[in-house]
Design a protein around this motif. Structure first.
Motif, mmCIF file in Angstrom:
data_model
loop_
_atom_site.group_PDB
_atom_site.id
_atom_site.type_symbol
_atom_site.label_atom_id
_atom_site.label_comp_id
_atom_site.label_asym_id
_atom_site.label_seq_id
_atom_site.Cartn_x
_atom_site.Cartn_y
_atom_site.Cartn_z
ATOM 1 N N SER A 193 0.847 -1.192 0.000
ATOM 2 C CA SER A 193 0.000 0.000 0.000
ATOM 3 C C SER A 193 0.876 1.233 0.000
ATOM 4 C CB SER A 193 -0.907 0.037 1.240
ATOM 5 O OG SER A 193 -1.682 -1.133 1.352
ATOM 6 N N VAL B 4 0.438 5.011 0.954
ATOM 7 C CA VAL B 4 -0.574 5.789 1.667
ATOM 8 C C VAL B 4 0.063 6.968 2.393
ATOM 9 C CG1 VAL B 4 -2.121 3.822 2.005
ATOM 10 C CG2 VAL B 4 -0.325 4.249 3.678
ATOM 11 N N THR C 181 -3.333 0.913 -3.287
ATOM 12 C CA THR C 181 -3.023 -0.384 -2.721
ATOM 13 C C THR C 181 -2.898 -1.371 -3.861
ATOM 14 O OG1 THR C 181 -4.224 0.086 -0.691
ATOM 15 C CG2 THR C 181 -3.866 -2.227 -1.213
ATOM 16 N N ALA D 209 -3.536 1.641 5.161
ATOM 17 C CA ALA D 209 -2.836 0.526 4.517
ATOM 18 C C ALA D 209 -3.744 -0.696 4.428
ATOM 19 C CB ALA D 209 -1.576 0.176 5.301
#
Length: 555
Positions: A532, A534, A553, A540
């Motif tokens: 992921s 982020v 993701t 995540a």
């Protein structure tokens, strides 16, 4: 090339530098010396990475390789392939009891403490000789290198810290618990829940944090339980249980990750826990301060990347079953491990009817299920995967006989009774108790071989990833390049400039493949990652997530 460093009582350092011999160095000159020698890529040999590396990092010096004598001494003492007598000699008794540096230690050197002045070169020579004389020097050398690299990662993660927004943390706590209370008082919303618990149990004076009081109140309400564990309480059909469990969940948050925790462990926009590599007997890490390895989901939204940066989070799918396939050499299970979902591959291969059955059966084998649905599945899967299922069964039987088992690279399990006050072989121990202890040890050894081998793969993964990230980041210091900020068994978090996030994902995947080749050699085992990219750690793993600014993701 090995360069050993030993602390001297006169606030100096003894340097033993290969063919160049030995010389003394003032402590204030250490960082400059290490920086100059690092261009030749030596392996730094020292008693404990946690005692040496933080000071170097603070001075802007990063090292590529080391040999952590404390960690490696402990590992070799237990390794079944090593003759432990080869580790005996000058100061060996001190090496046997040398523990990890405490997070609260006031200084690097302690002139009145003998264990602070151990000769690194002498111990290093003993360890090298012990490995060379073993039956498996190549595997042990890989394990020692990975263990030592993990110590470097731990020190760097503490130095860099997890990006943490104290104001977000405060807001999350306030929403869940109420405003920050005065010291010694419960937050307002938590106190309201405590009142609800008292009312539900009809116990006006109850302190729900007191186990004896809570047990007595539960029994007065007709709830007959022997303990107050959440798993026990959930099995009780009573209207008071839901509010009690809610109270205890939030009380735990307030106690372990509340405002006092933030005051102690968060500074300058970073959460800086203290990691303890090989904190468990299997080689898995623990936390020596800050509770990083049990960071609750309620506060993860406070872990936010810096502006212009991202968190890249990666976790490994089904790490331990894949480790079992690799270490056992079971080619049928290894074939199922070549892909994103090992359990589904087992079902597709016809070994079981469904993914759920594959998971139940494989986990049942690793954790010793002998009855019910898991037990039935284990019996069937043993015929399909005899090498893998036979390995864990043989490990369990060896444990029951009091024998030592080992991981793939050679880490030995603690012996039966080693950590107990009572020796199970003592004639004074009743036979029934002795049998229970041996069965319990067998359950431990069954899982030890798999969990420990999984930990070895993970160490090789982060060791390689650490150096890949360093090469990716240009010429800046550690915290200006992509760098590891978190590691938990099968999950890592990297803090990186946003422009490099996709490249970090590639390096993570390549490091995973490299680790598999190092540990399992010629047997191809995939270790697929879910990654992921982020801003906040809380985001995540949200499948399919893609925000307007490009966070995503992927698997």
């Amino acid at each position: 090339m090995r360069v050993s460093l030993s602390r001297l009582p006169d606030d100096g350092v003894l340097v033993v530098d290969g063919d160049a011999g030995e010389h003394r160095l003032a402590t204030v000159d250490l960082a400059e010396f290490v920086a100059e020698r690092e261009v030749d890529r030596p392996r730094w040999v020292w008693d404990d990475t946690a005692r040496w590396y933080p000071g170097l990092l603070a001075a802007g010096v990063r090292v590529e390789r080391c040999h952590d004598l404390r960690l490696c001494h402990r590992l070799l003492r237990r390794a079944p392939a090593v003759d432990p007598s080869l580790l005996d000699g000058e100061q060996s008794a001190l090496w046997d009891v040398l523990g990890p540096r405490e997070a609260t230690a006031p200084a690097l050197f302690a002139v009145d403490e003998p264990s602070e002045h151990l000769r690194a070169d002498v111990e290093d020579a003993r360890q090298l000789a012990a490995v060379a004389a073993s039956a498996e020097p190549s595997r042990l050398n890989l394990l020692l290198a990975a263990e030592s690299s993990g110590a470097l990662v731990a020190a760097e993660m503490t130095f860099a810290g997890v990006p943490w927004r104290a104001e977000v943390h405060d807001r999350l706590l306030t929403e869940l618990l109420g405003p920050r209370p005065l010291r010694g008082m419960r937050p307002r919303l938590l106190e309201a829940l405590a009142a609800d618990v008292r009312q539900a149990l009809q116990s006006p004076g109850l302190n729900p944090d007191s186990r004896p009081e809570l047990l007595a109140a539960l029994r007065r309400s007709g709830i007959e339980v022997d303990d107050t564990r959440a798993s026990t309480l959930r099995a009780v059909p009573h209207p008071a249980i839901d509010v009690l469990l809610r109270y205890r969940q939030l009380a735990q948050l307030a106690a372990t990750n509340g405002w006092a925790w933030s005051d102690e462990w968060v500074s300058d926009g970073r959460f800086r826990p203290v990691y303890q590599p090989a904190g468990s007997s299997t080689g898995r890490w623990s936390s020596n301060g800050g509770g990083a390895l049990s960071l609750p989901t309620q506060v993860r939204a406070a872990a936010v990347a810096d502006d212009g940066w991202r968190l890249v989070v990666a976790d490994v799918a089904q790490l331990e079953p894949r480790a079992l396939a690799g270490m056992s050499g079971d080619r049928a299970l290894a074939s199922s491990a070549r892909g994103a979902d090992l359990y589904q591959a087992m079902a597709d291969d016809g070994a079981v009817a469904s993914r759920t059955e594959a998971k139940l059966g494989l986990l049942g084998a690793m954790y010793g299920a002998t009855s019910g649905e898991s037990g039935r599945l284990v019996a069937g899967l043993t015929r399909r995967y005899p090498a893998a299922f036979g390995l864990v069964e043989d490990s369990a039987r060896a444990g029951e006989r009091g024998e030592v088992v080992r991981t793939l690279l050679g880490r030995g399990a603690p012996r039966l009774g080693e950590t107990d006050d009572v020796d199970p072989d003592d004639p004074a121990v009743d036979p029934a108790g002795r049998a229970r202890d041996r069965r319990a040890y067998g359950r431990f050894t069954r899982n030890f071989v798999v969990q420990g081998t999984g930990a070895e793969w993970a160490l090789c993964w982060i060791a390689d990833l650490r150096n890949r990230l360093w090469r990716l980041g240009g010429d800046g210091p550690l915290n200006e390049r992509p760098h590891l900020v978190f590691f938990l068994h099968d999950e890592v978090v990297v803090h990186t400039p946003a422009a490099l996030a996709d490249e970090v994902v590639v390096e993570m995947e390549q490091a995973a493949a490299t680790a598999a080749g190092l540990v399992f050699r010629d047997l191809a085992i995939d270790f697929p990652l879910t990654t992921s990219i982020v801003r906040s750690y809380a985001d995540a793993g949200k499948a399919g997530r893609r925000s307007p600014d490009g966070d995503s993701t992927r698997t």
